[in-house]
Motif scaffolding. Structure first.
Motif, PDB file in Angstrom:
ATOM      1  N   ILE A 148       1.328  -1.372  -0.196  1.00  0.00           N
ATOM      2  CA  ILE A 148      -0.599  -0.472   0.072  1.00  0.00           C
ATOM      3  C   ILE A 148       0.942   1.158   0.448  1.00  0.00           C
ATOM      4  O   ILE A 148       0.893   2.085  -0.554  1.00  0.00           O
ATOM      5  N   THR A 156      -1.212   4.577  -8.487  1.00  0.00           N
ATOM      6  CA  THR A 156      -2.335   2.677  -8.395  1.00  0.00           C
ATOM      7  C   THR A 156      -2.526   2.223  -9.959  1.00  0.00           C
ATOM      8  O   THR A 156      -1.868   2.599 -10.650  1.00  0.00           O
ATOM      9  N   SER A 161       0.976  -2.546  -8.532  1.00  0.00           N
ATOM     10  CA  SER A 161       0.638  -3.051  -7.148  1.00  0.00           C
ATOM     11  C   SER A 161       1.457  -4.483  -8.071  1.00  0.00           C
ATOM     12  O   SER A 161       1.774  -4.853  -6.843  1.00  0.00           O
ATOM     13  N   ASP A 230      -3.273 -10.001  -1.856  1.00  0.00           N
ATOM     14  CA  ASP A 230      -2.048  -8.953  -1.564  1.00  0.00           C
ATOM     15  C   ASP A 230      -3.136  -8.458  -2.862  1.00  0.00           C
ATOM     16  O   ASP A 230      -3.580  -6.949  -2.812  1.00  0.00           O
ATOM     17  N   ALA A 233      -6.778  -7.288  -2.532  1.00  0.00           N
ATOM     18  CA  ALA A 233      -6.907  -6.672  -1.979  1.00  0.00           C
ATOM     19  C   ALA A 233      -6.783  -5.209  -2.330  1.00  0.00           C
ATOM     20  O   ALA A 233      -7.726  -4.337  -1.910  1.00  0.00           O
ATOM     21  N   LEU A 234      -5.668  -5.556  -2.982  1.00  0.00           N
ATOM     22  CA  LEU A 234      -5.817  -3.549  -3.749  1.00  0.00           C
ATOM     23  C   LEU A 234      -6.956  -3.416  -4.512  1.00  0.00           C
ATOM     24  O   LEU A 234      -6.638  -1.679  -4.087  1.00  0.00           O
ATOM     25  N   PHE A 236      -9.234  -5.039  -4.564  1.00  0.00           N
ATOM     26  CA  PHE A 236     -10.929  -4.736  -3.812  1.00  0.00           C
ATOM     27  C   PHE A 236     -11.226  -3.032  -2.890  1.00  0.00           C
ATOM     28  O   PHE A 236     -11.621  -2.599  -2.977  1.00  0.00           O
ATOM     29  N   LEU A 237      -9.190  -2.474  -2.739  1.00  0.00           N
ATOM     30  CA  LEU A 237      -9.280  -1.062  -2.108  1.00  0.00           C
ATOM     31  C   LEU A 237      -9.224   0.257  -3.316  1.00  0.00           C
ATOM     32  O   LEU A 237      -9.086   0.926  -2.960  1.00  0.00           O
ATOM     33  N   ASN A 238      -9.265  -0.356  -4.895  1.00  0.00           N
ATOM     34  CA  ASN A 238      -9.151   0.345  -5.899  1.00  0.00           C
ATOM     35  C   ASN A 238      -7.608   1.189  -5.928  1.00  0.00           C
ATOM     36  O   ASN A 238      -7.849   2.014  -5.808  1.00  0.00           O
ATOM     37  N   LEU A 239      -7.044   0.095  -5.307  1.00  0.00           N
ATOM     38  CA  LEU A 239      -5.932   0.406  -5.357  1.00  0.00           C
ATOM     39  C   LEU A 239      -4.729  -0.088  -5.740  1.00  0.00           C
ATOM     40  O   LEU A 239      -3.801   0.094  -6.518  1.00  0.00           O
ATOM     41  N   ALA A 253     -15.377  -6.243  -5.101  1.00  0.00           N
ATOM     42  CA  ALA A 253     -15.760  -4.792  -4.869  1.00  0.00           C
ATOM     43  C   ALA A 253     -16.769  -4.175  -6.017  1.00  0.00           C
ATOM     44  O   ALA A 253     -18.066  -3.684  -4.872  1.00  0.00           O
TER      45      ALA A 253
END
Length: 297
Positions: A148, A156, A161, A230, A233-234, A236-239, A253
């Motif tokens: 992150i 992003t 990522s 990971d 998760a990234l 899902f977090l829009n990263l 998401a």
């Protein structure tokens, strides 16, 4: 003319054949191998087997239930999302993005980490001590948090990522490789090879690397499961991966907005991530047990 043999020679299987036999004897590990092979097949051939384009929208088929629901249809096996996109096709392409990206970045992290860890393990003094303490400090931080932070610096996107997770995984490979090489360098067979005039490169490829396979299997399977989690998760977090790219975290998401109306939009991609990580861990544990049993027999 066939040759006559007076003595009956017993055929000895190769080390890899014995490892496969030991691995196949575990039904749980073999089942995990089949599931992981299915994910690999989907990742490679998703464009050929997916029934729909993952980005194709159909306003006449919004939030269609899965085929096992009373109002479902076989034409959309896993139903559709809020934009009428086929969930089954999006999950297949999501496996391609998530699993394929994870395998690629783990291979890069393993190559770089093993190289640096081997150099650190074969050297001594201040440089080796600094590398060891720096890696201990980095390994205390979760890989997702490191990823992150790196994504916040690089920006992003799926590629950024992937670089972030790769950089976060490299210290683990360096640390375990350095510890393994440092312990192997103290053993007698390494000393015998040195007395025979073996150079450091020859020591690594002919003496250290064959004994490192078990460690690499364990760390590689662990890193692969961490990479899948990971990346998801990234996304899902829009990263990480950005919509409309069909990545499992992004699909999960997108399904949150209609979770109460269409729970399959959340449950199916979440179940896919769970099965993927579970299969990776089962196969990795099975390979580690097979390698240990092969060495003890």
């Amino acid at each position: 003319m066939a040759q006559f043999s007076l003595y009956q020679e017993e055929s000895q299987p190769s080390p890899w054949h014995r490892t496969w036999e030991e691995f196949r004897s575990s039904h749980v590990a073999f089942a995990g191998f089949i599931v992981l092979g299915l994910f690999l097949f989907v990742s490679l051939f998703a464009p050929l087997v997916a029934p729909y384009d993952p980005l194709q929208q159909n306003i006449d088929a919004l939030l269609v239930p899965p085929s096992w629901e009373p109002n479902g249809t076989v034409s959309h096996l896993f139903g559709t999302d809020a934009l009428g996109r086929d969930v089954f096709s999006r999950i297949m392409y999501g496996c391609r993005v998530t699993f394929g990206s994870s395998v690629l970045l783990v291979l890069i992290a393993m190559l770089v980490g093993v190289t640096i860890g081997t150099i650190a393990g074969m050297t001594s003094g201040v440089r080796s001590s600094v590398i060891n303490h720096t890696l201990d400090a980095l390994m205390a931080i979760p890989t997702l948090l490191i990823a992150i932070i790196i994504v916040a610096i690089l920006g992003t996107g799926l590629v950024n990522s992937m670089w972030a997770i790769t950089l976060a995984l490299i210290p683990q490979f360096i640390h375990h490789t350095r510890s393994f090489v440092r312990s192997e360098m103290k053993k007698e067979y390494i000393l015998a090879s040195r007395l025979d005039g073996a150079k450091p490169v020859q020591l690594f490829f002919h003496s250290v690397l064959p004994n490192m396979i078990e460690m690499l299997v364990v760390q590689g399977s662990l890193a692969l499961s961490v990479a899948v989690i990971d990346i998801s998760a990234l996304g899902f977090l829009n990263l990480g991966a950005q919509p409309p790219l069909p990545e499992l975290g992004v699909i999960l998401a997108d399904g949150l907005d209609v979770a109460y109306v269409a729970p399959w939009n959340v449950g199916l991609p979440g179940l896919t991530i769970f099965l993927m990580v579970l299969a990776i861990n089962i196969v990795g544990d099975g390979l580690r047990s097979a390698l240990r049993r092969r060495l003890t027999h």
